[in-house]
Scaffold this active site. Structure first.
Site, short mmCIF file in Angstrom:
data_model
loop_
_atom_site.label_atom_id
_atom_site.label_comp_id
_atom_site.label_asym_id
_atom_site.label_seq_id
_atom_site.Cartn_x
_atom_site.Cartn_y
_atom_site.Cartn_z
N ARG A 54 25.81 -23.90 -48.45
CA ARG A 54 26.93 -24.82 -48.25
C ARG A 54 26.18 -26.22 -48.71
O ARG A 54 25.21 -26.31 -48.88
CB ARG A 54 27.09 -24.80 -46.68
N GLY A 55 27.28 -26.97 -48.56
CA GLY A 55 26.81 -28.66 -49.13
C GLY A 55 27.19 -28.49 -50.46
O GLY A 55 27.03 -27.55 -51.33
N GLN A 205 25.92 -28.53 -38.55
CA GLN A 205 24.69 -28.63 -39.69
C GLN A 205 23.84 -29.70 -39.49
O GLN A 205 22.62 -29.65 -39.91
CB GLN A 205 25.60 -29.06 -40.73
N ASP A 246 31.58 -34.74 -50.45
CA ASP A 246 32.20 -33.47 -51.12
C ASP A 246 33.28 -33.86 -52.16
O ASP A 246 33.33 -32.92 -53.26
CB ASP A 246 33.03 -32.50 -50.08
N ASN A 256 34.23 -36.13 -46.77
CA ASN A 256 33.09 -35.86 -46.45
C ASN A 256 33.49 -35.12 -45.03
O ASN A 256 34.44 -34.90 -44.76
CB ASN A 256 31.88 -36.72 -46.16
N LYS A 257 32.40 -34.29 -44.46
CA LYS A 257 32.56 -33.54 -43.25
C LYS A 257 33.57 -34.25 -42.34
O LYS A 257 33.31 -35.54 -42.06
CB LYS A 257 31.14 -33.39 -42.80
O1 MRU Z 1 30.96 -27.64 -44.89
P1 MRU Z 1 29.63 -27.98 -45.48
O2 MRU Z 1 28.63 -27.76 -44.64
O3 MRU Z 1 29.43 -27.52 -46.91
O4 MRU Z 1 29.89 -29.67 -45.65
C1 MRU Z 1 29.01 -30.15 -46.49
C2 MRU Z 1 29.10 -32.03 -46.25
O5 MRU Z 1 30.10 -32.33 -45.65
C3 MRU Z 1 28.23 -32.75 -46.96
O6 MRU Z 1 27.92 -33.87 -46.19
C4 MRU Z 1 28.66 -32.97 -48.31
O7 MRU Z 1 28.46 -31.51 -48.89
C5 MRU Z 1 27.62 -33.73 -49.08
S1 MRU Z 1 25.92 -32.81 -49.55
C6 MRU Z 1 24.89 -33.42 -50.11
#
Ligand code: MRU
Length: 362
Positions: A54-55, A205, A246, A256-257
């Site tokens: 993820r990320g 996370q 993202d 972002n998240k």
């Molecule tokens: O749902 P996820 O865990 O994939 O979401 C990740 C995020 O929102 C991170 O903040 C984003 O991908 C930046 S990662 C360097």
């Protein structure tokens, strides 16, 4: 970065078999270090969709390896080109929000040739290049973000309190992280830092992964509930907010998240600088209005209704809510550019605006 003192990346090609790609299965962190083998497009699709990886940067690199598997699988297939293109669409559909995924798949597709023999080697080589470049982007973000922390320390002469949301660390990337890269750079330089880690419901996370990373690197940190940030900012306990992204639009809106937007509002209200670690692979220059144009992933309600943790050596899931209640699970939100103090990119820091981005990326 290190786990138990050993240097790790989040994804790599198995040493003795280049048809196997290995990942850290992040669903088991921080309780177990599980290494998983990926050998097919289906494996990669599942690993991205179910968040073994993820990320944004990491799912981009994983999808690039997925395209390598597509070329291997297409080798025996009459409809060679069709198979690779269909695999690309499948991989892109695994998660819709992070632009890195489509970016990496399209980059691989741009190398598509009619020669089934040479394509796997070409796509493997390019996946490794994408991985290497992704590491370098994060390293540069660390370099450019470091002075922000140094400046605060110079003025306050006490540990710099940084709040972060989700995991935008090395486990969301390949190494260093985006939001965490300046934090690691400051810590390694001897600047005292302390990180407020938002737990980041529903997948936690922050509580699971960011806390694990920081603990392994020896960075002082405290896990907080998602709703605590505003209170801490009102009481002067946050010097800087650092998050990842993202997808950032060419006008500087930052997706972002889920929950990032509320942190940005609180930061604005309290005069706390709000910076975003934004590698160019997360910038979508084709769109301008984040609210209207970024697809927000809606995930399953079970992630909200159940919570996962360790119990007597095993990883268990327990029901948290009335079984009959329904739940909504919006995975991301958009922070408008006007709430963002700056974007920390691999080319330097810029204003979250078209003007700022054009200066760095022409
Ligand atoms: O749902 P996820 O865990 O994939 O979401 C990740 C995020 O929102 C991170 O903040 C984003 O991908 C930046 S990662 C360097």
């Amino acid at each position: 970065m290190k786990i138990n003192g050993n240097h790790h990346h989040t994804i790599w090609v198995k040493e003795d078999d280049e048809q196997i790609v290995q990942i850290i299965d992040q669903r088991a962190l921080p309780h177990q270090l599980v290494i998983e083998d990926l050998t097919s497009v289906d494996d990669v699709f599942r690993a991205i969709k179910e968040m073994h990886v993820r990320g944004a940067p990491l799912i981009g690199v994983t999808a690039a390896f997925g395209m390598y598997f597509a070329a291997l699988e297409a080798f025996d297939n009459q409809e060679f080109i069709h198979y690779v293109k269909a695999s690309a669409e499948k991989l892109k559909s695994a998660r819709p929000t992070a632009v890195n995924l489509a970016w990496a798949v399209d980059y691989q597709l741009s190398l598509l040739s009619n020669n089934p023999k040479s394509l796997p080697a070409t796509l493997l080589e390019n996946a490794l290049t994408i991985k290497k470049e992704s590491i370098e982007r994060c390293r540069k973000i660390g370099e450019y973000g470091l002075p922000l922390i140094e400046d605060i320390y110079r003025k306050t002469q006490r540990p710099v309190n940084i709040l972060t949301h989700c995991n935008a660390g090395w486990l969301a990337c390949i190494d260093y992280g985006t939001a965490t890269a300046p934090i690691y750079a400051a810590h390694d330089k001897g600047i005292p830092v302390h990180v407020w880690v938002d737990e980041t419901r529903p997948r936690n996370q922050g509580a699971r992964i960011t806390a694990f990373e920081l603990k392994e690197h020896g960075v002082p940190h405290t896990i907080i509930t998602d709703n605590a940030g505003g209170h801490l900012m009102q009481h002067g306990k946050v010097d800087l907010v650092l998050v990842g992204t993202d997808r950032t639009t060419r006008d500087g809106d930052v997706c972002n998240k889920i929950g990032t937007y509320l942190k940005a509002l609180a930061a604005k209200d309290n005069g706390v600088p709000f910076y975003v670690g934004a590698p160019s692979s997360s910038i979508d220059f084709s769109i301008s209005d984040g609210l209207k144009e970024i697809p927000i992933e809606l995930r399953g309600e079970e992630e909200v209704k159940y919570i996962q943790g360790e119990h007597e050596g095993g990883i268990k899931k327990v029901l948290l809510t009335p079984k009959e209640s329904s739940a909504a699970n919006y995975a991301f939100d958009v922070t408008p550019a006007r709430l963002v103090t700056g974007l920390i990119t691999e080319q330097g820091i810029c204003e979250a605006s078209r003007k700022g981005l054009v200066k760095l990326f022409h």
